[in-house]
Design a protein around this motif. Structure first.
Motif, short mmCIF file in Angstrom:
data_model
loop_
_atom_site.label_atom_id
_atom_site.label_comp_id
_atom_site.label_asym_id
_atom_site.label_seq_id
_atom_site.Cartn_x
_atom_site.Cartn_y
_atom_site.Cartn_z
N MET A 142 -59.95 41.07 34.41
CA MET A 142 -59.10 40.29 33.70
C MET A 142 -58.90 39.17 32.97
O MET A 142 -58.92 38.13 33.50
CB MET A 142 -57.38 40.84 34.28
CG MET A 142 -56.25 40.65 33.48
SD MET A 142 -54.31 41.10 34.56
CE MET A 142 -53.74 40.47 34.04
N THR A 143 -58.27 39.30 31.58
CA THR A 143 -58.49 38.07 30.51
C THR A 143 -56.91 38.08 30.70
O THR A 143 -56.49 37.91 30.97
CB THR A 143 -58.60 38.67 29.39
OG1 THR A 143 -59.85 39.47 29.70
CG2 THR A 143 -58.87 37.81 28.27
N LYS A 144 -56.59 36.41 31.15
CA LYS A 144 -55.26 35.11 31.08
C LYS A 144 -55.52 34.59 29.60
O LYS A 144 -56.36 34.25 29.00
CB LYS A 144 -56.09 35.00 32.25
CG LYS A 144 -56.09 35.45 33.81
CD LYS A 144 -56.05 34.54 34.20
CE LYS A 144 -55.33 34.99 35.64
NZ LYS A 144 -55.72 34.33 36.91
N ASN A 145 -54.47 35.54 29.15
CA ASN A 145 -54.40 34.80 27.45
C ASN A 145 -53.05 34.04 27.05
O ASN A 145 -51.63 34.38 28.22
CB ASN A 145 -54.94 35.56 26.68
CG ASN A 145 -54.16 36.76 26.75
OD1 ASN A 145 -53.17 36.57 26.49
ND2 ASN A 145 -55.20 37.99 26.69
N LEU A 146 -52.34 33.69 26.32
CA LEU A 146 -51.59 33.42 25.50
C LEU A 146 -51.79 33.78 24.74
O LEU A 146 -51.77 33.55 23.48
CB LEU A 146 -50.93 31.38 25.18
CG LEU A 146 -50.69 30.61 26.07
CD1 LEU A 146 -51.21 29.18 26.16
CD2 LEU A 146 -49.65 30.89 26.72
N HIS A 147 -50.13 34.66 24.50
CA HIS A 147 -49.62 35.48 22.84
C HIS A 147 -49.24 34.79 22.16
O HIS A 147 -48.50 34.27 22.50
CB HIS A 147 -49.14 36.32 23.31
CG HIS A 147 -48.52 37.37 22.24
ND1 HIS A 147 -49.10 38.56 21.90
CD2 HIS A 147 -47.70 37.87 21.81
CE1 HIS A 147 -48.92 38.87 20.56
NE2 HIS A 147 -47.97 38.13 20.54
N VAL A 148 -49.42 33.85 21.09
CA VAL A 148 -48.63 33.74 20.07
C VAL A 148 -47.95 34.58 19.28
O VAL A 148 -48.50 35.41 18.51
CB VAL A 148 -49.84 33.17 18.89
CG1 VAL A 148 -49.37 32.55 17.66
CG2 VAL A 148 -50.80 32.52 19.77
N ASP A 149 -46.64 34.29 18.64
CA ASP A 149 -46.18 35.29 18.34
C ASP A 149 -45.64 34.35 16.99
O ASP A 149 -44.89 33.41 16.88
CB ASP A 149 -44.61 35.00 18.99
CG ASP A 149 -43.24 35.67 17.58
OD1 ASP A 149 -43.59 35.76 16.86
OD2 ASP A 149 -42.19 35.41 17.96
N TRP A 150 -46.61 34.62 15.81
CA TRP A 150 -46.35 33.92 14.11
C TRP A 150 -45.45 34.10 13.61
O TRP A 150 -44.84 32.96 12.74
CB TRP A 150 -47.53 35.17 14.13
CG TRP A 150 -49.01 34.28 14.41
CD1 TRP A 150 -49.73 35.66 14.85
CD2 TRP A 150 -49.73 33.73 14.26
NE1 TRP A 150 -50.79 35.10 15.49
CE2 TRP A 150 -50.94 34.21 15.23
CE3 TRP A 150 -49.35 32.29 14.64
CZ2 TRP A 150 -51.93 33.01 15.65
CZ3 TRP A 150 -50.61 31.23 14.40
CH2 TRP A 150 -52.00 32.05 15.36
N THR A 184 -54.19 37.39 17.74
CA THR A 184 -52.58 36.89 18.04
C THR A 184 -52.59 36.28 19.46
O THR A 184 -51.36 35.83 19.98
CB THR A 184 -51.74 37.83 18.27
OG1 THR A 184 -52.54 38.94 19.37
CG2 THR A 184 -51.84 38.49 16.75
N ASP A 185 -53.86 36.61 20.50
CA ASP A 185 -54.22 36.31 21.76
C ASP A 185 -55.01 35.40 21.68
O ASP A 185 -55.89 34.59 21.16
CB ASP A 185 -54.53 36.76 23.10
CG ASP A 185 -53.11 37.87 23.13
OD1 ASP A 185 -51.82 37.50 22.66
OD2 ASP A 185 -53.86 39.14 23.32
N ILE A 186 -55.09 33.54 22.73
CA ILE A 186 -55.60 32.44 23.00
C ILE A 186 -56.43 32.66 23.90
O ILE A 186 -55.65 32.70 25.40
CB ILE A 186 -54.82 31.26 23.03
CG1 ILE A 186 -54.50 30.91 21.21
CG2 ILE A 186 -55.70 30.01 23.45
CD1 ILE A 186 -53.54 29.58 21.39
#
Length: 68
Positions: free
Chosen positions: A1-9, A40-42
């Motif tokens: 499972m990828t762990k990421n930060l979603h960016v709300d542009w 949208t994800d880091i």
């Protein structure tokens, strides 16, 4: 499972707090906006999860969401 930060542009104003807290993970463009290679994800590498959660918690515009 990828762990990421979603960016709300729509919320991000390019202050660069995420890049400071996640140096080496988050890069910014010339205006201070984070560069998300996944659109949208880091992607957050193993061992940096706590830093990612902290970055999401202190984002001044609440533009980051931790998805871990």
């Amino acid at each position: 499972m990828t762990k990421n930060l979603h960016v709300d542009w729509t919320a991000c104003t390019g202050r660069g707090v995420c890049a400071e807290l996640l140096a080496g993970v988050v890069r910014t463009d010339d205006w201070g906006y984070p560069l998300a290679e996944g659109g949208t994800d880091i992607v957050v590498p193993a061992g940096r999860e706590r830093d990612a959660r902290d970055a999401a918690a202190v984002c001044p515009r609440l533009a980051l969401t931790w998805r871990g």
